[in-house]
Design a protein around this motif. Structure first.
Motif, mmCIF file in Angstrom:
data_model
loop_
_atom_site.group_PDB
_atom_site.id
_atom_site.type_symbol
_atom_site.label_atom_id
_atom_site.label_comp_id
_atom_site.label_asym_id
_atom_site.label_seq_id
_atom_site.Cartn_x
_atom_site.Cartn_y
_atom_site.Cartn_z
ATOM 1 N N PHE A 75 0.826 -1.212 0.000
ATOM 2 C CA PHE A 75 0.000 0.000 0.000
ATOM 3 C C PHE A 75 0.860 1.262 0.000
ATOM 4 O O PHE A 75 0.581 2.213 -0.732
ATOM 5 C CB PHE A 75 -0.936 0.011 1.212
ATOM 6 N N GLU A 76 1.906 1.272 0.824
ATOM 7 C CA GLU A 76 2.792 2.431 0.877
ATOM 8 C C GLU A 76 3.499 2.651 -0.462
ATOM 9 O O GLU A 76 3.680 3.793 -0.903
ATOM 10 C CB GLU A 76 3.842 2.273 1.982
ATOM 11 N N ILE A 77 3.890 1.541 -1.115
ATOM 12 C CA ILE A 77 4.569 1.649 -2.413
ATOM 13 C C ILE A 77 3.629 2.244 -3.455
ATOM 14 O O ILE A 77 4.003 3.145 -4.218
ATOM 15 C CB ILE A 77 5.085 0.272 -2.878
ATOM 16 N N VAL A 78 2.384 1.745 -3.484
ATOM 17 C CA VAL A 78 1.394 2.254 -4.442
ATOM 18 C C VAL A 78 1.105 3.730 -4.173
ATOM 19 O O VAL A 78 1.031 4.543 -5.105
ATOM 20 C CB VAL A 78 0.089 1.427 -4.369
ATOM 21 N N LEU A 79 0.955 4.100 -2.910
ATOM 22 C CA LEU A 79 0.656 5.486 -2.553
ATOM 23 C C LEU A 79 1.805 6.415 -2.933
ATOM 24 O O LEU A 79 1.590 7.510 -3.475
ATOM 25 C CB LEU A 79 0.365 5.589 -1.057
ATOM 26 N N THR A 80 3.032 5.977 -2.662
ATOM 27 C CA THR A 80 4.202 6.786 -3.017
ATOM 28 C C THR A 80 4.285 6.981 -4.529
ATOM 29 O O THR A 80 4.559 8.082 -5.013
ATOM 30 C CB THR A 80 5.494 6.113 -2.514
ATOM 31 N N THR A 81 4.047 5.907 -5.273
ATOM 32 C CA THR A 81 4.059 5.985 -6.740
ATOM 33 C C THR A 81 2.995 6.952 -7.240
ATOM 34 O O THR A 81 3.228 7.752 -8.157
ATOM 35 C CB THR A 81 3.822 4.593 -7.351
ATOM 36 N N PHE A 82 1.814 6.895 -6.619
ATOM 37 C CA PHE A 82 0.726 7.790 -7.007
ATOM 38 C C PHE A 82 1.107 9.253 -6.779
ATOM 39 O O PHE A 82 0.900 10.114 -7.642
ATOM 40 C CB PHE A 82 -0.536 7.452 -6.223
ATOM 41 N N ILE A 83 1.688 9.523 -5.615
ATOM 42 C CA ILE A 83 2.081 10.899 -5.289
ATOM 43 C C ILE A 83 3.136 11.408 -6.278
ATOM 44 O O ILE A 83 3.070 12.543 -6.750
ATOM 45 C CB ILE A 83 2.619 10.982 -3.847
ATOM 46 N N MET A 84 4.102 10.554 -6.593
ATOM 47 C CA MET A 84 5.172 10.954 -7.511
ATOM 48 C C MET A 84 4.646 11.262 -8.912
ATOM 49 O O MET A 84 5.208 12.097 -9.623
ATOM 50 C CB MET A 84 6.227 9.848 -7.607
#
Length: 239
Positions: A75-84
């Protein structure tokens, strides 16, 4: 004899391919490095290629490797990717203003292939952007990125084990290399980078958050905070 519309589409697709050759060549070393580092991170060749197939975002994929190496949750990886990649909404909206009328699902297909590089090339092309041109531009760029990600991973198997393990250090070197030119050009970027680093260190060392959430929160807080401060500073200067 081919209809005129079919000939025009073929011509536009070829024009897109030609425009994307420079991007494809530029992607080669970056994709090769991604494949090598993915191998050292522990991803299989199938996982590395699938990431390039479904994500197709260089910086986001590199930071994902860093998060995976740190044992961060999905979840953290997906969220970070989304923000970037939030900026891609703006790039897609900008190109949509000049794109020809097309069915939504076709626009969704080529919108997936919008990167900083394909956007730059498409945005300077004069006139209306045809779907065929965009598909040609994105096809050659996307193919290069995916193919050389796999080749990089495969080539990593030929390296000595010690060198394979040391490749993880290249990930940090890459981020430093990407950051330094911006630090020199923009004071705002320097303040943002330093504040994010300080916050991230505080969150991790204090044990308040895991490594993944520390990166996500420090990025969000720093980005929003610095932007607010800079806006207030610009307004006060104008007054």
């Amino acid at each position: 004899m081919q209809p005129a519309a079919a000939v025009e589409r073929k011509s536009s697709f070829s024009e897109g391919l030609q425009a994307g050759i420079s991007i494809a060549v530029g992607y080669m070393p970056v994709a090769l490095a991604f494949g090598l580092i993915a191998k050292s991170t522990g991803l299989s060749i199938a996982e590395a290629v699938m990431m390039s197939l479904f994500v197709f975002a260089g910086a986001a994929q590199y930071i994902s490797l860093n998060l995976i190496a740190a044992g961060t949750g999905a979840f953290e990886i997906v969220l970070t990717t989304f923000i970037m990649n939030i900026r891609h909404f703006l790039m897609a909206a900008s190109l949509n203003e000049r794109a020809e009328e097309e069915r939504p699902w076709i626009k969704a297909l080529y919108a997936f292939g919008i990167t900083d590089e394909t956007f730059s090339v498409a945005s300077v092309k004069p006139g209306t952007l045809s779907s065929s041109y965009l598909f040609g531009l994105i096809f050659i760029s996307y193919s290069s990125w995916v193919a050389f990600s796999g080749i990089g991973h495969w080539a990593g198997q030929l390296l000595p084990l010690l060198l394979q393990e040391s490749m993880s250090i290249a990930l940090y070197a890459l981020f430093i290399g990407l950051l330094v030119p911006s630090l020199k050009a923009y004071r705002k970027v320097m303040v943002l980078a330093v504040s994010a680093a300080v916050l991230n260190s505080f969150f991790v060392l204090s044990g308040l958050f895991s490594a993944g959430w520390a990166i996500v929160l420090s990025t969000l807080i720093s980005s929003i905070g610095i932007e607010v401060i800079w806006r207030k500073k610009e307004v006060s200067t104008d007054e």
